[in-house]
Design an enzyme around this catalytic site. Structure first.
Site, PDB file in Angstrom:
ATOM      1  N   ARG A 159       0.835  -1.201   0.000  1.00  0.00           N
ATOM      2  CA  ARG A 159       0.000   0.000   0.000  1.00  0.00           C
ATOM      3  C   ARG A 159       0.872   1.254   0.000  1.00  0.00           C
ATOM      4  O   ARG A 159       0.558   2.237  -0.670  1.00  0.00           O
ATOM      5  CB  ARG A 159      -0.946   0.008   1.202  1.00  0.00           C
ATOM      6  CG  ARG A 159      -2.065  -1.019   1.116  1.00  0.00           C
ATOM      7  CD  ARG A 159      -3.042  -0.874   2.263  1.00  0.00           C
ATOM      8  NE  ARG A 159      -3.734   0.400   2.215  1.00  0.00           N
ATOM      9  CZ  ARG A 159      -4.246   1.022   3.285  1.00  0.00           C
ATOM     10  NH1 ARG A 159      -4.103   0.479   4.489  1.00  0.00           N
ATOM     11  NH2 ARG A 159      -4.876   2.162   3.163  1.00  0.00           N
ATOM     12  N   CYS A 197      -0.539   6.552   8.927  1.00  0.00           N
ATOM     13  CA  CYS A 197      -0.927   5.275   8.330  1.00  0.00           C
ATOM     14  C   CYS A 197      -2.030   5.574   7.335  1.00  0.00           C
ATOM     15  O   CYS A 197      -1.933   6.538   6.588  1.00  0.00           O
ATOM     16  CB  CYS A 197      -1.360   4.291   9.417  1.00  0.00           C
ATOM     17  SG  CYS A 197      -2.656   4.926  10.513  1.00  0.00           S
TER      18      CYS A 197
END
Length: 289
Positions: free
Chosen positions: A185, A244
């Protein structure tokens, strides 16, 4: 008899001993959740939870109102969170223990938020629900109704960094941004939660799951210190900004740094979900520089 003050981690054995000796001295938060099935945590709690535990839902209790451009899990208003915790029974100075069944990724958010409210007597159950059950400790379906507590906020023990500061940092390079998402990701691959893949330019990658040993507990402090050192180099911990996808799993890195004795890192709560909501903000792809 004075009780040990836990500020980072507590073992299943130590929590069991504390609950047995002085059950009213601990406020236990069950933080189980599933991003793909937001009702799963509450269902798990109903099926069985630690004695006396109160359930806290990531979306409903541990996040504020979403505007579409402030991230998937913005912080609630401080006063609202204090009122909720007090109404659920938290007392001033009481030991808080948070747990989940997902490696600590949601319980760490609760840990960070209590510190944000100035409450340092908060710890994560190391190894979570799995460690509790592996130790032969009981679960219950009874839901404890606690009298309202007198909890009040103090000076924050956790630092936040907002999107404007992250934007300025692209030019000033005063801080080092560390992204807690999985490497794919981070690289901009296999993005399923946010509409744009990639990372904040200049951000480094430290996957939050790398903080755990094979048994699901946090690695020892010396190992964490060495591993974060390999990511941060000579950067002082108070010059680090953690992020994040939505300000949740970055809290695992925040906790790991505290365990390692690396104090003072800030949290960019909006994280990638906020950053990527504005197409004028730059996006980087590819591996860790």
């Amino acid at each position: 008899m004075p009780h040990t003050h836990y500020t980072t981690l507590i073992s299943a054995a130590n929590l069991a001993e504390r609950l047995s000796a002085a059950p009213g001295s601990v406020f236990v938060m069950d933080c189980r959740f599933d991003l793909a099935d937001t009702a799963a945590g509450e269902k798990g709690y109903a099926a069985g939870h630690l004695p006396g535990a109160q359930y806290f839902n990531l979306d409903r209790d541990l996040s504020g109102a979403k505007t579409g451009n402030n991230g998937r899990h913005p912080l609630p208003e401080r006063t609202a969170l204090v009122a909720l915790l007090a109404a659920r029974g938290l007392k001033q100075g009481q030991q808080v223990v948070a747990y989940d069944a997902q490696g600590g990724m949601y319980a760490a958010r609760a840990w960070w938020m209590l510190r944000w409210l100035g409450h340092d007597a908060v710890a994560l159950l190391d190894g979570g629900l799995q460690a509790w059950e592996a130790a032969g400790q009981p679960l219950t379906q009874d839901v404890a109704t606690l009298p309202a507590g007198d909890f009040k906020a103090g000076a924050p023990l956790a630092v936040t960094f907002d999107v404007q500061a992250v934007q300025r940092n692209l030019t000033t390079h005063e801080r080092v941004v560390v992204d807690a998402r999985a490497a794919d990701r981070y690289r901009g691959e296999n993005e399923t939660l946010d509409p744009v893949g990639g990372h904040i330019p200049g951000a480094l990658n430290r996957f939050f799951k790398d903080n755990f040993a094979a048994d699901g507990r946090f690695k020892p402090a010396h190992s964490l210190r060495e591993e974060f050192g390999s990511v941060l180099g000579a950067t002082a911990p108070d010059r680090v900004v953690l992020q994040c996808g939505s300000g949740v799993t970055a809290c695992v890195n925040a906790l790991a740094m505290e365990v390692a004795g690396l104090h003072g890192a800030a949290l960019y709560v909006g994280s990638w979900s906020e950053w990527s909501s504005d197409s004028s903000r730059p996006v980087a792809t590819g591996p860790n520089p």
